[in-house]
Write a protein that holds these residues in place. Structure first.
Motif, PDB file in Angstrom:
ATOM      1  N   GLY A   1       1.049  -1.107  -0.007  1.00  0.00           N
ATOM      2  CA  GLY A   1      -0.132  -0.071  -0.131  1.00  0.00           C
ATOM      3  C   GLY A   1       1.016   1.446  -0.001  1.00  0.00           C
ATOM      4  O   GLY A   1       2.119   1.247  -0.033  1.00  0.00           O
ATOM      5  N   SER A   2       0.299   2.329   0.289  1.00  0.00           N
ATOM      6  CA  SER A   2       0.851   3.551   0.358  1.00  0.00           C
ATOM      7  C   SER A   2       1.033   4.255   1.674  1.00  0.00           C
ATOM      8  O   SER A   2       1.328   5.503   1.917  1.00  0.00           O
ATOM      9  CB  SER A   2       0.355   4.729  -0.567  1.00  0.00           C
ATOM     10  OG  SER A   2      -1.168   4.946  -0.137  1.00  0.00           O
ATOM     11  N   GLY A   3       0.624   3.405   2.690  1.00  0.00           N
ATOM     12  CA  GLY A   3       0.415   3.928   3.977  1.00  0.00           C
ATOM     13  C   GLY A   3       1.781   4.249   4.815  1.00  0.00           C
ATOM     14  O   GLY A   3       2.697   3.824   4.319  1.00  0.00           O
ATOM     15  N   PRO A   4       1.638   4.759   6.094  1.00  0.00           N
ATOM     16  CA  PRO A   4       2.596   4.977   6.968  1.00  0.00           C
ATOM     17  C   PRO A   4       3.476   3.957   7.540  1.00  0.00           C
ATOM     18  O   PRO A   4       4.548   4.192   8.060  1.00  0.00           O
ATOM     19  CB  PRO A   4       2.050   5.962   7.890  1.00  0.00           C
ATOM     20  CG  PRO A   4       0.717   5.371   8.161  1.00  0.00           C
ATOM     21  CD  PRO A   4       0.449   5.170   6.726  1.00  0.00           C
TER      22      PRO A   4
ATOM     23  N   ARG B   1       7.256   3.218   7.755  1.00  0.00           N
ATOM     24  CA  ARG B   1       7.853   3.466   6.275  1.00  0.00           C
ATOM     25  C   ARG B   1       8.454   4.883   6.239  1.00  0.00           C
ATOM     26  O   ARG B   1       7.730   5.966   6.438  1.00  0.00           O
ATOM     27  CB  ARG B   1       6.586   3.564   5.426  1.00  0.00           C
ATOM     28  CG  ARG B   1       7.244   3.964   3.857  1.00  0.00           C
ATOM     29  CD  ARG B   1       6.146   4.041   2.800  1.00  0.00           C
ATOM     30  NE  ARG B   1       6.611   4.494   1.462  1.00  0.00           N
ATOM     31  CZ  ARG B   1       5.863   4.631   0.707  1.00  0.00           C
ATOM     32  NH1 ARG B   1       4.363   4.637   0.501  1.00  0.00           N
ATOM     33  NH2 ARG B   1       6.470   5.213  -0.528  1.00  0.00           N
ATOM     34  N   ASP B   2       9.800   4.781   6.073  1.00  0.00           N
ATOM     35  CA  ASP B   2      10.299   6.137   5.946  1.00  0.00           C
ATOM     36  C   ASP B   2      10.172   7.008   4.747  1.00  0.00           C
ATOM     37  O   ASP B   2       9.793   6.334   3.728  1.00  0.00           O
ATOM     38  CB  ASP B   2      12.055   5.747   6.074  1.00  0.00           C
ATOM     39  CG  ASP B   2      12.395   5.292   7.531  1.00  0.00           C
ATOM     40  OD1 ASP B   2      11.665   5.615   8.462  1.00  0.00           O
ATOM     41  OD2 ASP B   2      13.494   4.624   7.627  1.00  0.00           O
TER      42      ASP B   2
ATOM     43  N   SER C   1      -3.518  11.990   6.159  1.00  0.00           N
ATOM     44  CA  SER C   1      -4.742  12.337   6.104  1.00  0.00           C
ATOM     45  C   SER C   1      -4.868  13.872   6.497  1.00  0.00           C
ATOM     46  O   SER C   1      -4.189  14.322   7.421  1.00  0.00           O
ATOM     47  CB  SER C   1      -5.931  11.607   6.948  1.00  0.00           C
ATOM     48  OG  SER C   1      -6.807  12.199   7.292  1.00  0.00           O
ATOM     49  N   GLY C   2      -6.016  14.458   6.153  1.00  0.00           N
ATOM     50  CA  GLY C   2      -6.073  15.989   6.684  1.00  0.00           C
ATOM     51  C   GLY C   2      -6.414  15.770   8.081  1.00  0.00           C
ATOM     52  O   GLY C   2      -6.401  17.106   8.650  1.00  0.00           O
ATOM     53  N   LEU C   3      -6.862  14.796   8.860  1.00  0.00           N
ATOM     54  CA  LEU C   3      -7.146  14.781  10.081  1.00  0.00           C
ATOM     55  C   LEU C   3      -5.665  14.254  11.015  1.00  0.00           C
ATOM     56  O   LEU C   3      -6.104  14.585  12.308  1.00  0.00           O
ATOM     57  CB  LEU C   3      -8.086  13.610  10.508  1.00  0.00           C
ATOM     58  CG  LEU C   3      -9.627  13.810   9.939  1.00  0.00           C
ATOM     59  CD1 LEU C   3     -10.355  12.679   9.991  1.00  0.00           C
ATOM     60  CD2 LEU C   3     -10.098  15.026  10.551  1.00  0.00           C
ATOM     61  N   ALA C   4      -4.710  14.158  10.301  1.00  0.00           N
ATOM     62  CA  ALA C   4      -3.527  13.820  11.299  1.00  0.00           C
ATOM     63  C   ALA C   4      -3.067  15.096  12.235  1.00  0.00           C
ATOM     64  O   ALA C   4      -3.290  16.377  11.697  1.00  0.00           O
ATOM     65  CB  ALA C   4      -2.182  13.298   9.980  1.00  0.00           C
ATOM     66  N   GLN C   5      -2.220  14.675  13.196  1.00  0.00           N
ATOM     67  CA  GLN C   5      -1.710  15.947  13.841  1.00  0.00           C
ATOM     68  C   GLN C   5      -0.295  16.115  13.704  1.00  0.00           C
ATOM     69  O   GLN C   5       0.441  17.221  14.167  1.00  0.00           O
ATOM     70  CB  GLN C   5      -2.122  15.115  15.446  1.00  0.00           C
ATOM     71  CG  GLN C   5      -3.404  14.920  15.842  1.00  0.00           C
ATOM     72  CD  GLN C   5      -4.238  16.314  15.678  1.00  0.00           C
ATOM     73  OE1 GLN C   5      -3.776  17.361  16.125  1.00  0.00           O
ATOM     74  NE2 GLN C   5      -5.393  16.106  14.785  1.00  0.00           N
ATOM     75  N   HIS C   6       0.204  15.212  12.740  1.00  0.00           N
ATOM     76  CA  HIS C   6       1.814  15.736  12.272  1.00  0.00           C
ATOM     77  C   HIS C   6       2.054  15.456  10.874  1.00  0.00           C
ATOM     78  O   HIS C   6       1.077  14.793  10.391  1.00  0.00           O
ATOM     79  CB  HIS C   6       2.593  15.211  13.291  1.00  0.00           C
ATOM     80  CG  HIS C   6       2.966  13.625  12.886  1.00  0.00           C
ATOM     81  ND1 HIS C   6       2.268  12.698  13.248  1.00  0.00           N
ATOM     82  CD2 HIS C   6       4.070  13.075  12.183  1.00  0.00           C
ATOM     83  CE1 HIS C   6       2.678  11.375  12.877  1.00  0.00           C
ATOM     84  NE2 HIS C   6       3.793  11.769  12.104  1.00  0.00           N
ATOM     85  N   ALA C   7       2.901  15.922  10.519  1.00  0.00           N
ATOM     86  CA  ALA C   7       3.263  15.419   8.900  1.00  0.00           C
ATOM     87  C   ALA C   7       4.620  14.579   9.005  1.00  0.00           C
ATOM     88  O   ALA C   7       5.417  14.361  10.060  1.00  0.00           O
ATOM     89  CB  ALA C   7       3.626  16.741   8.152  1.00  0.00           C
ATOM     90  N   GLY C   8       4.966  14.004   7.836  1.00  0.00           N
ATOM     91  CA  GLY C   8       6.149  12.961   7.723  1.00  0.00           C
ATOM     92  C   GLY C   8       5.837  11.852   8.248  1.00  0.00           C
ATOM     93  O   GLY C   8       4.605  11.377   8.232  1.00  0.00           O
TER      94      GLY C   8
END
Length: 546
Positions: free
Chosen positions: A208-211, A228-229, A235-242
């Motif tokens: 998949g393309s997930g984290p 996954r580095d 998602s737009g609901l996430a609390q951080h990026a990366g």
């Protein structure tokens, strides 16, 4: 729950429709609570390796085919969806698609994709990949229990350029936005799509393309996923990026509730799912907390067989009296806990379109007795009512939330109704409830969309009451179901759903017993865990303190 459509009474079903979870045993485990909020403390944390005790083997790791909660809480971490659904507001947020539009009759959905997204094998996630993945759901047919209902009536998938996807249906399908937010329609790579259904379930080709990516799966023992580095499209609901904060997650299969609870108390694991009512208090403090949420969809309840094979239930007065004989507050207090919340509607209160109809569910055993007396049902020497030499005895087919159904038997006996319990396995229920041999069947299905009402009660869908389109109540429901299915206008759908809920209760087509719940116990060392709109926990923002 695997919902199989019925045609008119006495006829064989003509096609399959699954609107909840296929493996029926999962339905009992769904859920939530009205007081726990949607996420663990959002604070900091440095990542680490999380250990989670889950209540069942996932059986199938392919999100497209998965039906068990134990599968979905893993698959959600491995695949991304076109959009996400806010569990609080029901609104949709960007994910793989940065924007989208729907035509007026909800037959065409166009998504504009983000640039630069890749699968974990390095291949591009573009419009062609999305088309192939969605078509792959259709190609699986009945092997994708959820997907076969979400993608039913697909007309065409168009990709005019690398970042545009248009999905067209033959008929209105307003639920498709919700469907596009689920892991069932999560986007999978060409490598996965080329594999056999069995290999996909085993996870050997799951890309998949997930984290997170799948590291290992040992059936009936454990599943390991790893960060996954380079992941950069949450998602737009996430609390951080990366990239995800956790280095990895190990799901340990622990089917015995006391073992799961003991493993958490002794800090062998950091989280434990499906905490039993008797164990909740021990995790409310003392270095732990409960992560709970009311589950969306149709609540735990029973629905009557109105095909004509249950003459007692054909009498609307009997159904009215039965509704008044159920003490839902008592069920919650005695059998469950406050985490579950009292059922106030056919829908769980986190479902978009839910309406509080508690005034229609008032416990009034004295009035129930008067109604039954007037209908000619008089109490016999054993306390069970009799009319024309026949006892007021009704059977119920069920396989989950056995404590709730069995407690209902005690409540109904107080007013002279004999509820005969027909407990069975999930597999037995899947085939037996279609036979129509029972007066009631247990009903509950999880879905964060009011279309679940149509999927369960429309004559061309699952049709739990065995009624056809000529039925007067079905005639009332038909235009309301059409509205729910054909418009994406939130207010219009909610208004129609509210009317449906009232009609179902007024006519005794469903007898709500309790809300479905998801209760997860979590160590205070864990931060950032949240529920999605379907009450599956998400670990992208999760971390361990210290």
């Amino acid at each position: 729950m695997n919902l199989i459509p019925r045609s008119a009474p006495g006829r064989r079903p003509v096609r399959a429709l699954a609107t909840g979870a296929a493996a029926l045993s999962m339905v009992t485990l769904l859920a939530a609570c009205d007081s726990g909020g949607n996420s663990a403390a959002a604070g900091g944390g440095k990542g680490g390796d999380l250990k989670v005790a889950i209540d069942a083997d996932p059986v199938c790791l392919d999100p497209v085919q998965a039906t068990l909660i134990a599968s979905n809480v893993i698959g959600r971490q491995l695949v991304d969806s076109l959009i996400d659904q806010d569990p609080d507001s029901g609104e949709f947020k960007p994910w793989l698609a940065k924007s989208w539009k729907v035509n007026d009759d909800a037959t065409s959905f166009t998504f504009q994709l983000r640039d630069g997204v890749t699968f974990s094998d390095g291949t591009a996630l573009d419009a062609a990949a999305v088309k192939a993945s969605l078509q792959g759901v259709v190609d699986l047919g009945s092997k994708s229990v959820y997907g076969s209902s979400y993608m039913g009536g697909l007309k065409d998938i168009k990709t005019p350029d690398a970042t545009t996807v248009t999905v067209d249906f033959e008929a209105p399908n307003a639920q498709f936005l919700m469907a596009a937010s689920t892991p069932t329609l999560g986007i999978l790579s060409a490598k996965t799509l080329a594999a056999s259904a069995d290999n996909r379930c085993a996870g050997t080709t799951l890309v998949g393309s997930g984290p997170f990516t799948l590291a290992s799966y040992r059936a009936n023992q454990s599943v390991r996923i790893e960060r996954r580095d380079g992941y950069a499209w949450p998602s737009g609901l996430a609390q951080h990026a990366g990239a995800a904060k956790l280095a990895g997650v190990t799901y340990q299969v622990s089917t015995e509730p006391s073992v799961r609870a003991g493993s958490l108390r002794s800090h062998q694991v950091d989280m434990a799912t499906t905490i039993q009512s008797q164990d909740e208090a021990g995790f409310d403090g003392n270095g732990f907390h409960l992560l709970t949420r009311v589950n969306p969809g149709v609540v735990i309840g029973i629905s009557p067989n109105l095909s004509g094979s249950s003459p007692i239930l054909d009498d609307a007065q009997v159904r009215k009296a039965l509704q008044m004989s159920i003490d839902r507050d008592d069920i919650t207090k005695t059998v469950l806990t406050k985490s579950y919340g009292v059922a106030t509607s056919p829908l769980g209160q986190t479902t978009p379109g839910w309406k509080n109809d508690s005034s229609l569910l008032t416990y009034d055993p004295d009035q129930a007795a008067k109604i039954l007396d007037a209908a000619g049902w008089k109490k016999g020497s054993d306390g069970i009512r009799v009319k024309g030499g026949k006892k007021l005895s009704l059977s119920v087919a069920y396989f989950y939330q056995t404590n709730v159904v069995e407690y209902l038997q005690q409540q109904l006996r107080k007013v002279g109704i004999d509820l005969v319990l027909k407990k069975m396995t999930a597999a037995q229920y899947a085939s037996e409830y279609l036979t129509g041999k029972y007066d009631f069947v247990s009903t509950s299905v999880s879905r964060p969309d009011p279309d679940i009402l149509r999927a369960m009660y429309a004559p061309d869908a699952t049709n739990f009451t065995f009624t056809d389109k000529k039925n007067p109540v079905q005639k009332q429901l038909a235009p309301l179901f059409d509205t729910i299915r054909s418009t994406t206008d939130t207010a219009a759908r909610a208004e129609a759903a509210g009317e449906v809920q009232k009609i179902l209760l007024d006519n005794g087509w469903i007898f709500p017993l309790s809300q479905l719940t998801q209760v997860v116990a979590v160590s205070d060392d864990v931060t950032g865990v949240r529920y999605d709109a379907a009450s599956r926990f998400v670990l992208y923002d999760a971390a361990l303190k210290g």
